[in-house]
Design a protein around this motif. Sequence first.
Motif, mmCIF file in Angstrom:
data_model
loop_
_atom_site.group_PDB
_atom_site.id
_atom_site.type_symbol
_atom_site.label_atom_id
_atom_site.label_comp_id
_atom_site.label_asym_id
_atom_site.label_seq_id
_atom_site.Cartn_x
_atom_site.Cartn_y
_atom_site.Cartn_z
ATOM 1 N N VAL A 17 33.920 37.814 30.202
ATOM 2 C CA VAL A 17 35.078 36.917 30.153
ATOM 3 C C VAL A 17 36.241 37.359 31.030
ATOM 4 C CG1 VAL A 17 34.591 35.995 27.864
ATOM 5 C CG2 VAL A 17 35.948 38.099 28.089
ATOM 6 N N LEU A 71 38.124 34.152 38.903
ATOM 7 C CA LEU A 71 37.821 32.790 39.345
ATOM 8 C C LEU A 71 37.116 32.769 40.692
ATOM 9 C CD1 LEU A 71 41.230 31.052 38.525
ATOM 10 C CD2 LEU A 71 39.044 30.593 37.389
ATOM 11 N N ASP A 108 33.487 31.896 40.144
ATOM 12 C CA ASP A 108 33.294 30.464 39.862
ATOM 13 C C ASP A 108 33.345 29.660 41.159
ATOM 14 O OD1 ASP A 108 34.109 29.954 36.572
ATOM 15 O OD2 ASP A 108 34.720 31.815 37.513
ATOM 16 N N HIS A 132 29.988 32.679 30.313
ATOM 17 C CA HIS A 132 30.719 33.882 29.942
ATOM 18 C C HIS A 132 30.088 34.607 28.761
ATOM 19 C CE1 HIS A 132 34.409 32.196 32.137
ATOM 20 N NE2 HIS A 132 34.066 33.306 32.747
ATOM 21 N N ALA A 177 42.970 25.133 25.098
ATOM 22 C CA ALA A 177 41.740 25.685 25.681
ATOM 23 C C ALA A 177 41.641 27.179 25.386
ATOM 24 C CB ALA A 177 41.707 25.425 27.182
ATOM 25 N N ARG A 223 39.483 30.441 23.802
ATOM 26 C CA ARG A 223 38.166 30.968 23.448
ATOM 27 C C ARG A 223 38.330 32.365 22.865
ATOM 28 N NH1 ARG A 223 34.508 30.517 28.639
ATOM 29 N NH2 ARG A 223 36.500 30.652 29.761
ATOM 30 N N ARG A 253 41.074 34.309 25.036
ATOM 31 C CA ARG A 253 41.224 33.837 26.418
ATOM 32 C C ARG A 253 41.724 32.392 26.391
ATOM 33 N NH1 ARG A 253 37.807 34.250 31.992
ATOM 34 N NH2 ARG A 253 38.248 32.147 32.756
ATOM 35 N N ASP A 290 42.373 29.188 29.023
ATOM 36 C CA ASP A 290 42.088 28.660 30.355
ATOM 37 C C ASP A 290 43.055 27.528 30.689
ATOM 38 O OD1 ASP A 290 39.551 30.046 31.322
ATOM 39 O OD2 ASP A 290 38.932 29.389 29.331
ATOM 40 N N ASP A 329 44.339 24.833 34.190
ATOM 41 C CA ASP A 329 43.791 24.217 35.397
ATOM 42 C C ASP A 329 43.865 25.150 36.606
ATOM 43 O OD1 ASP A 329 43.234 21.914 34.019
ATOM 44 O OD2 ASP A 329 45.094 20.892 34.613
ATOM 45 N N TRP A 340 43.957 31.624 34.204
ATOM 46 C CA TRP A 340 43.550 31.997 32.849
ATOM 47 C C TRP A 340 44.231 33.314 32.472
ATOM 48 C CZ3 TRP A 340 40.948 36.717 32.481
ATOM 49 C CH2 TRP A 340 40.418 37.221 33.680
#
Length: 438
Positions: free
Chosen positions: A271, A275, A278, A289, A382, A384, A390, A392, A394, A397
């Motif tokens: 995690v 980015l 990605d 993750h 958002a 987690r 975490r 997230d 746009d 993070w």
Amino acid sequence: MFGTSGIRGPVGEEVTAALALDVGRALGVDCERVVVGRDPRESGRLLTDALTAGLRESGTDVLDAGLAATPTVARAVGWQDAEAGVSVTASHNPAPDNGLKLWQPSGQAFDEKRREEISRRVREGESNLVPWDDLGERREIDAGEYHLNVLGEIEIDDPASVIVDLGNGAGGVTVDALQRLGCEVETLNAQPDGSFPGRPSEPTAENCESLRALVEASNAAVGLAHDGDADRLRAVTDDGEFISGDVLLALFAREAVAESNVGDPQVAVPVDTSLAVDDALAPAASVTHTRVGDVFVAERATDADVVFGGEPSGAWIWPAQTLCPDGPLAACRLVALAAERSLAERVDEIETYPIRRESIEVTDKGGVMERVEERVTGEYEAVRTLDGVRVDFDDGWVLVRASGTQPLVRITAEARDDGRCEALFERAGAIVEDAREK
């Protein structure tokens, strides 16, 4: 007893011959054959002897790989039709530490269920000791040659000049493999020595400055660096740049995706991964993750759609080959990429972003994390909680998680511009400080 990377700690305190004996007895309850190997730490000799004694008095045969890289030991379990393997190593930890890491025939480290069962047996003193005339045997095996044969299947069309910093560890198999593949190899810190006199065992940018300088001053296509047991690999480009773990992950993952024939391929990453990974994979693949720790990456890599798994710390897993982090395999594959096209060019293609990581010392990290989670889940959508908390956004993070070994809470923030990264980090830091004071 187990952390995310097995049993590990200072010798004579957390890690003792008595503990190794107990683990051997616990494994011997249901194992007929166990592969054992060690890194160069002097304490590894007595720990191996104690572990072996516990196994043999349980009637278990011990296949002794001697001084060997951890991935060499892990791969040998399936090759030898054994039920388990044990690496006596503290990996990248400093010289006073040692430990035990347990492996399944697939090359995967013991999962949580098996770790808990071994812990229970040790805690309760469960064993299955046999009479004097039924003791297990101990014999040597050449696991390194088997590993070399596997690595020899990698194709390097135009063998390159390579510099390998072994960090006085057990990764000599990498040098042998590259030489067999036709590469010209120069070494640093090649003499195995568990006191790690050449540099600290962990191959960080700071610790690999000599490697970086040597590559920059030479015509080498790549510089490679292992930790003490060679499960990790870090690297330097042909123009002398130490490659960040996130960028190296992106390079390996992108190549694995290109080689795969899996529909909607996934790449397993922890995690706290950038980015950059990605973005480097999109739209051909996506990340999935996991918790931080190569054991969790390996568990996710058992899924059929995962074609690669990696940690920015330097653990790389190609599940089609093995579920253990294999530093020598990563080394050979990276040299193959460097022989095709400059690593410096490849690195320049990976877009990176501002990222900030810091740790805050706390006295009650469990309580702090509970208060952080309660507040963050109440303020943001958002969120987690796979490993820490975490959030997230746009454009970035932020992650807050407790250290697994120290009284610290770690904060990581990343965004696509500096101002946003700082704003995310400062907000997370304020929440942690508030939780610490309550």
